[in-house]
Design a protein around this motif. Structure first.
Motif, short mmCIF file in Angstrom:
data_model
loop_
_atom_site.label_atom_id
_atom_site.label_comp_id
_atom_site.label_asym_id
_atom_site.label_seq_id
_atom_site.Cartn_x
_atom_site.Cartn_y
_atom_site.Cartn_z
N ALA A 2 6.93 15.87 -9.98
CA ALA A 2 6.63 15.98 -8.55
C ALA A 2 5.29 15.36 -8.19
O ALA A 2 5.11 14.85 -7.08
CB ALA A 2 6.66 17.45 -8.13
N ILE A 3 4.32 15.40 -9.11
CA ILE A 3 2.98 14.89 -8.79
C ILE A 3 2.72 13.53 -9.41
O ILE A 3 1.62 12.98 -9.24
CB ILE A 3 1.90 15.88 -9.26
CG1 ILE A 3 1.85 15.97 -10.79
CG2 ILE A 3 2.11 17.25 -8.65
CD1 ILE A 3 0.70 16.80 -11.33
N LYS A 4 3.70 12.96 -10.11
CA LYS A 4 3.48 11.69 -10.81
C LYS A 4 3.06 10.58 -9.85
O LYS A 4 2.12 9.83 -10.12
CB LYS A 4 4.75 11.28 -11.57
CG LYS A 4 4.60 9.98 -12.35
CD LYS A 4 5.87 9.65 -13.11
CE LYS A 4 7.02 9.33 -12.16
NZ LYS A 4 8.22 8.87 -12.89
N GLY A 5 3.76 10.48 -8.71
CA GLY A 5 3.44 9.44 -7.75
C GLY A 5 2.04 9.57 -7.18
O GLY A 5 1.26 8.59 -7.22
N PHE B 161 -1.08 6.97 -7.72
CA PHE B 161 -1.74 6.37 -6.55
C PHE B 161 -3.25 6.58 -6.62
O PHE B 161 -4.04 5.63 -6.46
CB PHE B 161 -1.18 6.99 -5.27
CG PHE B 161 -1.93 6.63 -4.03
CD1 PHE B 161 -1.79 5.38 -3.46
CD2 PHE B 161 -2.79 7.55 -3.43
CE1 PHE B 161 -2.50 5.05 -2.31
CE2 PHE B 161 -3.49 7.23 -2.29
CZ PHE B 161 -3.35 5.97 -1.72
N ALA B 162 -3.68 7.81 -6.88
CA ALA B 162 -5.12 8.11 -6.97
C ALA B 162 -5.75 7.39 -8.15
O ALA B 162 -6.89 6.92 -8.07
CB ALA B 162 -5.34 9.62 -7.09
N SER B 163 -5.01 7.27 -9.26
CA SER B 163 -5.53 6.59 -10.45
C SER B 163 -5.78 5.11 -10.19
O SER B 163 -6.79 4.55 -10.62
CB SER B 163 -4.56 6.76 -11.62
OG SER B 163 -4.39 8.12 -11.95
N ILE B 164 -4.86 4.47 -9.46
CA ILE B 164 -5.02 3.05 -9.16
C ILE B 164 -6.27 2.83 -8.31
O ILE B 164 -7.07 1.92 -8.57
CB ILE B 164 -3.77 2.52 -8.44
CG1 ILE B 164 -2.57 2.51 -9.40
CG2 ILE B 164 -4.01 1.12 -7.90
CD1 ILE B 164 -1.27 2.17 -8.72
N LEU B 165 -6.45 3.66 -7.29
CA LEU B 165 -7.60 3.50 -6.41
C LEU B 165 -8.91 3.74 -7.15
O LEU B 165 -9.87 2.97 -7.01
CB LEU B 165 -7.48 4.44 -5.22
CG LEU B 165 -6.36 4.16 -4.22
CD1 LEU B 165 -6.43 5.13 -3.05
CD2 LEU B 165 -6.43 2.72 -3.70
N VAL C 207 1.03 -1.13 -9.03
CA VAL C 207 1.89 -0.75 -7.91
C VAL C 207 3.33 -1.19 -8.15
O VAL C 207 4.29 -0.44 -7.89
CB VAL C 207 1.34 -1.36 -6.60
CG1 VAL C 207 2.34 -1.16 -5.46
CG2 VAL C 207 0.01 -0.73 -6.25
N ARG C 208 3.48 -2.41 -8.66
CA ARG C 208 4.83 -2.97 -8.84
C ARG C 208 5.62 -2.22 -9.91
O ARG C 208 6.79 -1.87 -9.70
CB ARG C 208 4.73 -4.45 -9.22
CG ARG C 208 6.07 -5.14 -9.47
CD ARG C 208 6.85 -5.27 -8.17
NE ARG C 208 8.09 -5.98 -8.37
CZ ARG C 208 9.21 -5.44 -8.84
NH1 ARG C 208 9.23 -4.16 -9.16
NH2 ARG C 208 10.31 -6.17 -8.98
N GLY D 234 6.20 2.04 -9.69
CA GLY D 234 7.18 2.62 -8.79
C GLY D 234 6.65 2.95 -7.41
O GLY D 234 7.38 3.51 -6.59
N LEU D 235 5.38 2.59 -7.11
CA LEU D 235 4.84 2.91 -5.79
C LEU D 235 5.37 2.00 -4.70
O LEU D 235 5.23 2.30 -3.52
CB LEU D 235 3.29 2.81 -5.82
CG LEU D 235 2.59 3.82 -6.72
CD1 LEU D 235 1.10 3.64 -6.61
CD2 LEU D 235 2.97 5.24 -6.34
N ALA D 236 5.97 0.86 -5.09
CA ALA D 236 6.47 -0.08 -4.10
C ALA D 236 7.98 0.08 -3.87
O ALA D 236 8.59 -0.75 -3.22
CB ALA D 236 6.18 -1.51 -4.53
#
Length: 331
Positions: free
Chosen positions: A245-248, A252-256, A319-320, A323-325
């Protein structure tokens, strides 16, 4: 007043749209055009201009504008490839990003789980305390941490280690458990690197905690209850219910935060200017020093362009393939 009957006509707005030679997609492009133009003016133009400078032999700030620089093609980039300091800086930068990111993820997930646990009292006040580091200016926080990591015997951490040594000595602890105080936190390569990472984690973890706590609050309690009925333990519930549930949001926070870590300048510069002997010179510090200290503005621009390219590739891949895209561009 003109009106249209259902099934027999169209509204005035629809007639106008049908009369103009624009499709719905064209209208959308026209609406976003001002934003794209503004973005290009403030973001893309400086990058392209920086790339142009990297193709010159500019040696002072006004040499490009004043006509004092000549085009030399990719000579600056070729010089970087043969510069050992460039590879040291790039390796140190990626190591810094990787180590700090791993610590931030584990620390932020642990704190977020604690702040979201039903048995923890005073969670509201604890959440407020967690975000305190975000309320201070970065340069202030970094300066305070530099003082804590002072090489002096009576620096904060050296004092703590000295008290620890006294306690261990009173307990007749083995010599291997004692520290050789004072420790040169800012004069040793890996000691300074540890100080960089610690400070960067302190600056960035509140942002990740906020993101993860928000994600945890969206996990239905019924899923945990169903897993408990099936006999799942706490670790298994975390792996099968919470983590998916929190993977996304975590990604996202890790990339930033990873992109921000790659661009870190203040910590190494305020601590010891990337020392000792430029061994901890992160890529942005390296580019800054080449421009300001050695007046190599063309070479500095090439360094920064390489840094921008690496950040861009990292974010695209993350991102690619993270799975964020998913769903972007789908009709």
């Amino acid at each position: 007043m003109a009106s249209s009957q259902p099934g027999t006509g169209v509204s005035g707005l629809a007639r106008l749209r049908s009369a103009l030679p624009f499709s719905s997609r064209d209208w959308g492009l026209l609406l976003v055009a001002p934003g794209v133009l503004l973005f290009s003016s403030f973001m893309l133009y400086p990058i392209f201009y920086l790339f142009y400078i990297s193709l010159t032999d500019a040696t002072f700030a006004g040499s490009v504008i004043g006509g004092g620089a000549d085009l030399i093609g990719l000579a600056n980039y070729a010089q970087l490839i043969g510069d050992s300091q460039f590879w040291t800086s790039m390796t140190t930068t990626w190591l810094f990003v990787a180590v700090s990111l791993v610590i931030k993820v584990f620390l932020a997930v642990g704190i977020a789980l604690l702040l979201n646990h039903v048995r923890v009292a005073g969670k509201r006040y604890m959440r407020a305390a967690v975000i305190v580091p975000l309320g201070f200016p970065g340069i202030f926080t970094i300066t305070v941490w530099r003082g804590m990591f002072s090489d002096a015997r009576y620096g904060v951490f050296n004092t703590i280690l000295g008290r620890y040594n006294e306690l261990m000595s009173s307990l007749s602890a083995p010599q291997a458990l004692l520290f050789d105080v004072p420790i040169g936190f800012l004069s040793g390569r890996w000691e300074a690197f540890f100080a960089y990472v610690t400070t960067e984690v302190w600056l960035a973890y509140p942002f990740m905690v906020i993101i993860i706590v928000s994600a945890l609050q969206d996990v239905p309690r019924s899923l945990h209850e169903a897993a408990m009925v099936d006999g799942a333990g706490a670790l298994q519930r975390f792996r099968t219910v919470t983590l998916p549930a929190i993977k996304g949001p975590v990604l996202f926070a890790s990339i930033l935060t990873a992109a921000t870590s790659f661009q870190q300048f203040l910590i190494p510069w305020v601590f010891n200017q990337g020392g000792p002997s430029r061994q901890n010179e992160l890529i942005i510090v390296y580019g800054y020093r080449e421009a300001i200290t050695f007046n190599q503005f063309g070479l500095s621009a090439a360094i920064l362009i390489v840094g921008i390219a690496f950040v861009g590739m990292f974010m695209y891949v993350a991102v690619r393939y993270g799975g964020l895209a998913e769903g972007v561009g789908d009709e």
